[in-house]
Design a protein around this motif. Structure first.
Motif, PDB file in Angstrom:
ATOM      1  N   GLU A   1       0.832  -1.209   0.000  1.00 14.84           N
ATOM      2  CA  GLU A   1       0.000   0.000   0.000  1.00 14.84           C
ATOM      3  C   GLU A   1       0.865   1.256   0.000  1.00 14.84           C
ATOM      4  OE1 GLU A   1      -4.076  -1.448   2.246  1.00 14.84           O
ATOM      5  OE2 GLU A   1      -2.434  -0.709   3.483  1.00 14.84           O
ATOM      6  N   ALA A   2       1.903   1.264   0.850  1.00 16.56           N
ATOM      7  CA  ALA A   2       2.769   2.447   0.953  1.00 16.56           C
ATOM      8  C   ALA A   2       3.510   2.707  -0.346  1.00 16.56           C
ATOM      9  CB  ALA A   2       3.760   2.259   2.103  1.00 16.56           C
ATOM     10  N   SER A   3       3.862   1.651  -1.074  1.00 20.35           N
ATOM     11  CA  SER A   3       4.641   1.811  -2.309  1.00 20.35           C
ATOM     12  C   SER A   3       3.755   2.023  -3.533  1.00 20.35           C
ATOM     13  CB  SER A   3       5.510   0.568  -2.536  1.00 20.35           C
ATOM     14  OG  SER A   3       4.693  -0.573  -2.782  1.00 20.35           O
ATOM     15  N   GLY A   4       2.436   1.813  -3.372  1.00 17.94           N
ATOM     16  CA  GLY A   4       1.527   1.945  -4.510  1.00 17.94           C
ATOM     17  C   GLY A   4       1.372   0.666  -5.306  1.00 17.94           C
ATOM     18  N   MET A   5       2.150  -0.371  -4.972  1.00 17.84           N
ATOM     19  CA  MET A   5       2.065  -1.640  -5.704  1.00 17.84           C
ATOM     20  C   MET A   5       0.720  -2.329  -5.500  1.00 17.84           C
ATOM     21  SD  MET A   5       5.874  -3.194  -4.995  1.00 17.84           S
ATOM     22  CE  MET A   5       5.535  -4.718  -5.857  1.00 17.84           C
ATOM     23  N   ILE A   6       0.007  -1.948  -4.443  1.00 22.61           N
ATOM     24  CA  ILE A   6      -1.251  -2.598  -4.116  1.00 22.61           C
ATOM     25  C   ILE A   6      -2.288  -2.430  -5.226  1.00 22.61           C
ATOM     26  CG2 ILE A   6      -2.324  -0.628  -2.937  1.00 22.61           C
ATOM     27  CD1 ILE A   6      -2.436  -4.333  -1.802  1.00 22.61           C
ATOM     28  N   VAL A   7      -2.175  -1.373  -6.014  1.00 27.61           N
ATOM     29  CA  VAL A   7      -3.145  -1.144  -7.092  1.00 27.61           C
ATOM     30  C   VAL A   7      -3.055  -2.257  -8.127  1.00 27.61           C
ATOM     31  CG1 VAL A   7      -3.825   0.404  -8.960  1.00 27.61           C
ATOM     32  CG2 VAL A   7      -3.168   1.350  -6.737  1.00 27.61           C
ATOM     33  N   ALA A   8      -1.825  -2.542  -8.594  1.00 30.86           N
ATOM     34  CA  ALA A   8      -1.643  -3.609  -9.582  1.00 30.86           C
ATOM     35  C   ALA A   8      -1.909  -4.976  -8.971  1.00 30.86           C
ATOM     36  CB  ALA A   8      -0.226  -3.551 -10.147  1.00 30.86           C
ATOM     37  N   ILE A   9      -1.440  -5.185  -7.729  1.00 32.17           N
ATOM     38  CA  ILE A   9      -1.654  -6.474  -7.061  1.00 32.17           C
ATOM     39  C   ILE A   9      -3.144  -6.706  -6.835  1.00 32.17           C
ATOM     40  CG2 ILE A   9      -1.294  -7.737  -4.908  1.00 32.17           C
ATOM     41  CD1 ILE A   9       1.470  -6.409  -4.727  1.00 32.17           C
ATOM     42  N   GLY A  10      -3.846  -5.665  -6.360  1.00 31.47           N
ATOM     43  CA  GLY A  10      -5.279  -5.791  -6.097  1.00 31.47           C
ATOM     44  C   GLY A  10      -6.073  -6.080  -7.354  1.00 31.47           C
ATOM     45  N   ASP A  11      -5.687  -5.460  -8.467  1.00 33.83           N
ATOM     46  CA  ASP A  11      -6.368  -5.704  -9.739  1.00 33.83           C
ATOM     47  C   ASP A  11      -6.178  -7.161 -10.168  1.00 33.83           C
ATOM     48  OD1 ASP A  11      -7.833  -4.874 -12.047  1.00 33.83           O
ATOM     49  OD2 ASP A  11      -5.951  -4.805 -13.182  1.00 33.83           O
ATOM     50  N   TRP A  12      -4.960  -7.678  -9.956  1.00 31.56           N
ATOM     51  CA  TRP A  12      -4.664  -9.083 -10.291  1.00 31.56           C
ATOM     52  C   TRP A  12      -5.495 -10.029  -9.416  1.00 31.56           C
ATOM     53  CZ3 TRP A  12      -1.974 -12.607  -7.016  1.00 31.56           C
ATOM     54  CH2 TRP A  12      -1.661 -13.829  -7.619  1.00 31.56           C
ATOM     55  N   VAL A  13      -5.574  -9.751  -8.114  1.00 29.46           N
ATOM     56  CA  VAL A  13      -6.363 -10.581  -7.198  1.00 29.46           C
ATOM     57  C   VAL A  13      -7.836 -10.585  -7.615  1.00 29.46           C
ATOM     58  CG1 VAL A  13      -7.216 -10.802  -4.828  1.00 29.46           C
ATOM     59  CG2 VAL A  13      -4.798 -10.316  -5.244  1.00 29.46           C
ATOM     60  N   LEU A  14      -8.350  -9.415  -7.964  1.00 29.21           N
ATOM     61  CA  LEU A  14      -9.764  -9.310  -8.369  1.00 29.21           C
ATOM     62  C   LEU A  14     -10.044 -10.190  -9.586  1.00 29.21           C
ATOM     63  CD1 LEU A  14     -12.550  -7.903  -8.158  1.00 29.21           C
ATOM     64  CD2 LEU A  14     -11.614  -6.089  -9.618  1.00 29.21           C
ATOM     65  N   ARG A  15      -9.190 -10.104 -10.596  1.00 33.74           N
ATOM     66  CA  ARG A  15      -9.414 -10.870 -11.824  1.00 33.74           C
ATOM     67  C   ARG A  15      -9.253 -12.375 -11.592  1.00 33.74           C
ATOM     68  NH1 ARG A  15      -9.606  -8.758 -16.773  1.00 33.74           N
ATOM     69  NH2 ARG A  15      -9.760  -6.485 -16.906  1.00 33.74           N
ATOM     70  N   MET A  16      -8.219 -12.749 -10.851  1.00 35.62           N
ATOM     71  CA  MET A  16      -7.989 -14.171 -10.574  1.00 35.62           C
ATOM     72  C   MET A  16      -9.156 -14.753  -9.775  1.00 35.62           C
ATOM     73  SD  MET A  16      -5.156 -15.194 -11.962  1.00 35.62           S
ATOM     74  CE  MET A  16      -4.683 -16.661 -11.059  1.00 35.62           C
ATOM     75  N   SER A  17      -9.674 -13.981  -8.838  1.00 32.70           N
ATOM     76  CA  SER A  17     -10.800 -14.439  -8.015  1.00 32.70           C
ATOM     77  C   SER A  17     -12.063 -14.614  -8.853  1.00 32.70           C
ATOM     78  CB  SER A  17     -11.056 -13.463  -6.873  1.00 32.70           C
ATOM     79  OG  SER A  17      -9.903 -13.307  -6.090  1.00 32.70           O
ATOM     80  N   CYS A  18     -12.265 -13.688  -9.780  1.00 34.77           N
ATOM     81  CA  CYS A  18     -13.434 -13.789 -10.667  1.00 34.77           C
ATOM     82  C   CYS A  18     -13.329 -15.023 -11.565  1.00 34.77           C
ATOM     83  CB  CYS A  18     -13.564 -12.533 -11.515  1.00 34.77           C
ATOM     84  SG  CYS A  18     -14.087 -11.073 -10.586  1.00 34.77           S
ATOM     85  N   HIS A  19     -12.132 -15.300 -12.063  1.00 27.50           N
ATOM     86  CA  HIS A  19     -11.940 -16.501 -12.886  1.00 27.50           C
ATOM     87  C   HIS A  19     -12.185 -17.775 -12.065  1.00 27.50           C
ATOM     88  CE1 HIS A  19     -10.671 -14.815 -16.696  1.00 27.50           C
ATOM     89  NE2 HIS A  19      -9.758 -14.046 -16.094  1.00 27.50           N
ATOM     90  N   GLU A  20     -11.716 -17.785 -10.805  1.00 30.34           N
ATOM     91  CA  GLU A  20     -11.940 -18.944  -9.948  1.00 30.34           C
ATOM     92  C   GLU A  20     -13.428 -19.118  -9.653  1.00 30.34           C
ATOM     93  OE1 GLU A  20     -11.186 -22.362  -7.840  1.00 30.34           O
ATOM     94  OE2 GLU A  20      -9.894 -21.243  -9.232  1.00 30.34           O
TER      95      GLU A  20
END
Length: 587
Positions: A388-407
């Motif tokens: 979150e502090a580095s801003g990486m959470i945006v890309a990571i969160g988007d990946w989690v959302l898509r992977m979860s939807c596929h599952e």
């Protein structure tokens, strides 16, 4: 030495001219030559001359070692007229190297003179050591000497002006960050820094002052602060403006004492017609052992300042080696996280959510995990705040959302047609300008029914900036997605705010679930959350259920759903499928 018939030739006379008044601004010239006649001839030739509006003042050295001593102690020497051959054949060129490499007098202009043309310097030497001019002594008539010195002084003045632009703050007339680092490193290399501290002073809430009163008034305040610090700290302290509202200080511990410095802010600052009261916060380091650079010490002071601004605003924090270890560990972990993302060592596990009355699987929560190359795991509470502090959470969160939807698509294809997928969304993600666009794209790309997707936000996020949250959550609901408040009971929710939010589910924090059977206040909070959910017509789910007694207590209180190790640990997709088959949830 042969004489010239030109009346302009320098004659070596006994009389030495006296330079202009010492009180006025003068150009300081150092004549370095082992022949006394050269000294007398030079001062005679330039006696009474004013160059660029200033008189000349002469300093004299008769050897390279004597010149080095003078340059070590005398300030603002503008030009050195230097004999190439003195006590040794290379004495002059060796002194040039000392001036540039050891004394770091890079502004000083050097004019080489020699009575022996065979000892002329190489072109590379002239270039590498920034030699202004090279003349044989027979060339230097009075006019030519005047022209040569004038050109050198003009170059010196231009370099000084450029130096002021590059290394000094025009508003406060103090050194800037780069100059502060240079000055602190010089002091650290000397033996006078044993008792020193390096500090950063930050004016509290300066941006609000600028916004409220305007930048001009903010600038005047900075000038007033700089003037007071200069007057109170004295010339022995290195003082610089190293940021928009921050000052760097270096000096003895008794002078750069945080209590003493912060006390300087007790009296109001007079800013034009206004009397302004401001406070400041300081970070300091006194770990200035041998080998520590000024740049590193400033970083340490900045680490301490950040700690102070978080927990001791208006006061100070002294840097410790433990703080440095913490920062280095964070940096190492951040680098490892970037590597983990690139090498696909992040993965998602899914924990089933159960209807407490029927025992039916009604949902899954997607949880991110990080496995190192050696098989060990990094806990989410360590790497998620870093992401979150580095801003990486945006890309990571988007990946989690898509992977979860596929599952979810795969699980529904196995027969769990009404299964719900819960995905955690961080504050950084939620506030990202492209969040809704990415959310909608994930729905379209995977083809899931929006009603089967649930976003979990924490209570603290839900309660922050009520207008923004209300607008954004309504837009999420318009997409057909449900919303859950995670870790409910750990924050400070306003009931009136909660009523306004378009939410579907409250999630009881595991801490309150674990206290259900212990006659502790956590059990009472769980009961209150369930009652609140009933009154607001919201579904209530409890996390962290590990014992059947906890599940029974939650059922008795009217809790609808639960998840925890009593039912299943978070599992990878293959293990989750096996678990569902073992329960008979899928064939």
């Amino acid at each position: 030495m042969g004489r010239h018939t030109d009346s302009d030739t320098l004659h070596f006379l006994e009389d030495e001219a006296v330079s202009g008044s010492a009180k006025e601004l003068v150009w300081r010239l150092l004549v370095v030559d082992d022949e006394p006649d050269v000294h007398r001839a030079t001062t005679f030739a330039l006696a009474g001359v004013r160059i660029l509006g200033r008189a000349l003042q002469f300093l004299h050295a008769y050897s390279a070692s004597e010149a080095t001593q003078i340059l070590n102690t005398e300030r603002d020497v503008a030009v050195v007229l230097l004999d190439v051959v003195m006590e040794r054949e290379d004495a002059g060129l060796a002194l040039v190297k000392t001036i540039r490499q050891d004394l770091h007098l890079n502004e000083l202009r050097i004019i080489l003179r020699t009575g022996q043309p065979g000892y002329a310097p190489e072109i590379e030497t002239i270039h590498d050591f920034d030699i202004n001019d090279y003349k044989t002594k027979s060339e230097l008539t009075r006019t030519k000497l005047y022209a040569t010195v004038t050109a050198a002084l003009r170059a010196y003045e231009q370099i000084r002006k450029l130096d002021e632009l590059a290394f000094y703050d025009r508003l406060s007339c103090l050194p800037n960050r780069n100059k502060f680092i240079d000055l602190s490193e010089e002091r650290l290399k000397s033996q006078s820094a044993a008792d020193d501290v390096i500090a950063i002073l930050d004016i509290d809430d300066f941006s609000e002052i600028n916004d409220a009163l305007g930048h001009q008034q903010g600038d005047r305040l900075l000038q007033s602060v700089a003037d007071r610090l200069k007057a109170e700290l004295g010339s022995e302290v290195i003082l610089a403006r190293i940021g928009s509202d921050t000052f760097g200080l270096m000096g003895g511990q008794s002078v750069v004492n945080p209590l003493r410095v912060l006390a300087m802010f007790r009296e109001p600052f007079q800013v034009q017609d206004d009397s302004m009261v401001v406070t400041a916060t300081m970070g300091l380091t006194k770990l200035l052992s041998e080998g520590v650079s000024g740049r590193d010490a400033l970083k340490d002071a900045n680490i301490a300042l950040k700690r102070a601004k978080k927990s001791r605003r208006g006061s100070f924090v002294m840097f410790s080696s433990e703080m440095g270890s913490d920062i280095r560990e964070r940096v190492r972990l951040l680098q490892s996280l970037r590597s983990a993302v690139e090498s696909e060592r992040l993965f998602i596990v899914y924990q089933p959510q159960i209807n407490l009355n029927s025992g039916k699987v009604v949902g899954m929560e997607a949880l991110i995990r990080w496995r190192n190359e050696d098989g060990t795991f990094v806990p989410p509470d360590r790497f998620i705040p870093l992401a979150e502090a580095s801003g990486m959470i945006v890309a990571i969160g988007d990946w989690v959302l898509r992977m979860s939807c596929h599952e979810l698509v795969r699980l529904q294809a196995l027969g769990l047609t009404d299964l719900r997928m819960s995905v955690n969304v961080s504050q950084i993600q939620f506030r990202h300008p492209e969040f809704l666009e990415k959310l909608n794209a994930a729905l379209l790309d995977t083809g899931i029914r929006p009603s089967c997707l649930e976003l979990e936000i924490t209570e603290s996020v839900a309660m922050e900036d009520a207008d923004f949250m209300l607008e954004t959550l309504n837009l999420v609901r318009e997409l057909g997605i449900s919303i859950a408040i995670d870790d409910f009971g750990t924050g400070y929710s306003s009931l009136s705010q909660l009523r306004q939010l378009p939410i579907d589910r409250l999630k009881i924090d595991r801490a309150f679930v674990s206290e259900l059977q212990k006659d502790m206040c956590g059990g009472h909070i769980a009961s209150m959350v369930i009652e609140l959910g009933r009154n607001l017509n919201l579904t209530v789910i409890a996390e962290g259920i590990e014992e059947e007694a906890q599940a029974q207590a939650l059922r008795d209180l009217g809790c609808h759903e639960g998840q925890g190790y009593l039912y299943a640990k978070p599992m990878t997709p293959p293990l989750l499928k096996d678990w569902l088959v073992s329960r008979g949830s899928i064939s």
